[in-house]
Enzyme design. Structure first.
Site, PDB file in Angstrom:
ATOM      1  N   ASP A   1      46.240  24.263  25.176  1.00 46.38           N
ATOM      2  CA  ASP A   1      47.529  23.610  24.890  1.00 46.38           C
ATOM      3  C   ASP A   1      47.327  22.400  23.975  1.00 46.38           C
ATOM      4  O   ASP A   1      48.082  22.197  23.018  1.00 46.38           O
ATOM      5  CB  ASP A   1      48.176  23.109  26.192  1.00 46.38           C
ATOM      6  CG  ASP A   1      48.948  24.192  26.930  1.00 46.38           C
ATOM      7  OD1 ASP A   1      49.273  25.228  26.333  1.00 46.38           O
ATOM      8  OD2 ASP A   1      49.227  23.969  28.125  1.00 46.38           O
TER       9      ASP A   1
ATOM     10  N   HIS B   1      51.974  18.016  27.254  1.00 43.98           N
ATOM     11  CA  HIS B   1      52.514  18.102  25.892  1.00 43.98           C
ATOM     12  C   HIS B   1      53.075  16.763  25.409  1.00 43.98           C
ATOM     13  O   HIS B   1      52.882  16.384  24.258  1.00 43.98           O
ATOM     14  CB  HIS B   1      53.619  19.160  25.839  1.00 43.98           C
ATOM     15  CG  HIS B   1      53.155  20.514  26.241  1.00 43.98           C
ATOM     16  ND1 HIS B   1      52.198  21.209  25.536  1.00 43.98           N
ATOM     17  CD2 HIS B   1      53.500  21.312  27.275  1.00 43.98           C
ATOM     18  CE1 HIS B   1      51.986  22.378  26.122  1.00 43.98           C
ATOM     19  NE2 HIS B   1      52.763  22.460  27.181  1.00 43.98           N
TER      20      HIS B   1
ATOM     21  N   HIS C   1      50.728  27.914  22.048  1.00 46.61           N
ATOM     22  CA  HIS C   1      49.628  28.888  22.131  1.00 46.61           C
ATOM     23  C   HIS C   1      49.378  29.541  20.767  1.00 46.61           C
ATOM     24  O   HIS C   1      48.233  29.785  20.394  1.00 46.61           O
ATOM     25  CB  HIS C   1      49.908  29.941  23.191  1.00 46.61           C
ATOM     26  CG  HIS C   1      50.206  29.353  24.541  1.00 46.61           C
ATOM     27  ND1 HIS C   1      50.902  30.018  25.508  1.00 46.61           N
ATOM     28  CD2 HIS C   1      49.905  28.124  25.059  1.00 46.61           C
ATOM     29  CE1 HIS C   1      51.010  29.244  26.579  1.00 46.61           C
ATOM     30  NE2 HIS C   1      50.435  28.084  26.323  1.00 46.61           N
TER      31      HIS C   1
HETATM   32 ZN   LIG Z   1      50.178  26.502  27.676  1.00 45.76          ZN
END
Ligand SMILES: [Zn+2]
Length: 308
Positions: free
Chosen positions: A244, A267, A83
């Site tokens: 993200d 991710h 973030h």
């Molecule tokens: Zn996040």
């Protein structure tokens, strides 16, 4: 006078600024400072409790489904960097040192907005060096675990994202944006981390999400949001996934010129996508971004001349 063009130059913070908060997974209270850095530095994390520096680069990212963690390979890491990285990317900060006295970036309110606020309070200053960007020259993709992440050529930095959750509140959400500082701040930066109630309970039972609360995570139960204030955007979930991805993509080490498409990706997909991009020398090149068109403020003389 209209239409002067200027080649983009690197930027850093005008002054140091700090905050305190709790780590989402560790539950540890940490102090963090953002410091100006010389041109060419990039973004560097400095663990002040251990005197270790870790460059914010995908090479130093360790695979994790829950958050993005940078490691020095010798046991020292900084977790949940995504973030903050998104805020730095969104505000076009090329160079900064992030000092932190613990293992995880504070989660703040679960979004990037508190970090955007810090950057704005510190101020942004131009540096005497051209900005370097990474231009995507051909399509690269990663398909794994039911998700897909793709980078393809584009004129600027754009992104589209699709999520599909069984939750009747979230379901399918799809969004596309051309990312610039204004769009990032208004449309994406305030979108918060989220979790389904049973998943949050499971994580906390496993000793994760110790710092998680309704102050920093949207918790969804069935078709309800448990947070008293409700949602910040109707489709806050897909917007957070884009936030993200912007943070994770900034681990390329420079802004990307290309289109990112994520479909139920996370991710790990983004990290593997950068690895695939940099593994193919024909897929990318360094470039100087095209000069931005900057309309100049009219002086009184010009303004009078333009009056009908
Ligand atoms: Zn996040």
């Amino acid at each position: 006078m209209l239409g002067e063009t200027a080649a983009p130059v690197q930027q850093t913070l005008k002054a140091a600024i700090g905050c305190r908060g709790v780590g989402l997974h560790s539950g540890r209270r940490v102090a963090m400072s953002l410091l100006p850095a010389a041109a060419g530095t990039g973004i560097v994390f400095r663990r002040t409790d251990l005197s270790v520096e870790i460059r914010a680069n995908w090479i130093n990212a360790v695979e994790s489904a829950r958050c993005t963690t940078l490691s020095d390979g010798e046991g020292t890491s900084v977790g949940t960097v995504e973030h903050l990285m998104a805020a730095l990317a969104g505000a076009e900060i090329d160079n900064a040192v992030v000092e932190i006295d613990g293992p995880e970036v504070p989660i703040m309110d679960g979004s990037a907005a508190p970090f955007v606020f810090l950057i704005e309070c510190a101020g942004v200053v131009e540096q005497d060096a051209p900005r370097r960007a990474i231009e995507v020259l051909k399509l690269v993709s990663v398909v794994a675990d039911g998700g897909t992440a793709v980078l393809s050529p584009d004129h600027g930095f754009s992104m589209s994202f699709e999520i599909d959750f069984e939750s009747s509140l979230i379901r399918r959400q799809d969004m596309s944006v051309v990312v610039d500082p204004g769009i990032f701040k208004s449309e994406l930066s305030r979108a918060r981390t989220f979790g389904l109630l049973d998943e949050v309970v499971r994580l906390q039972e496993a000793g994760l999400a110790r710092g998680g609360s309704l102050d920093n995570v949207i918790v969804v139960s069935g078709d309800r949001v448990l947070n008293s204030g409700g949602l910040r955007y109707k489709d806050e979930f897909v917007r957070h996934k884009m936030l993200d991805a912007i943070g994770d993509l900034y681990l390329a080490g420079a802004p990307i010129i290309g289109h990112f498409r994520g479909v139920r990706s996370g991710h790990a997909h983004t990290r593997r996508l950068l690895a695939a991009l940099f593994a193919d020398p024909e897929a990318w090149s360094y470039t100087t971004p095209a000069p931005a068109f900057r309309p100049l403020a009219l002086d009184h003389q010009d303004a009078r001349a333009l009056r009908p």
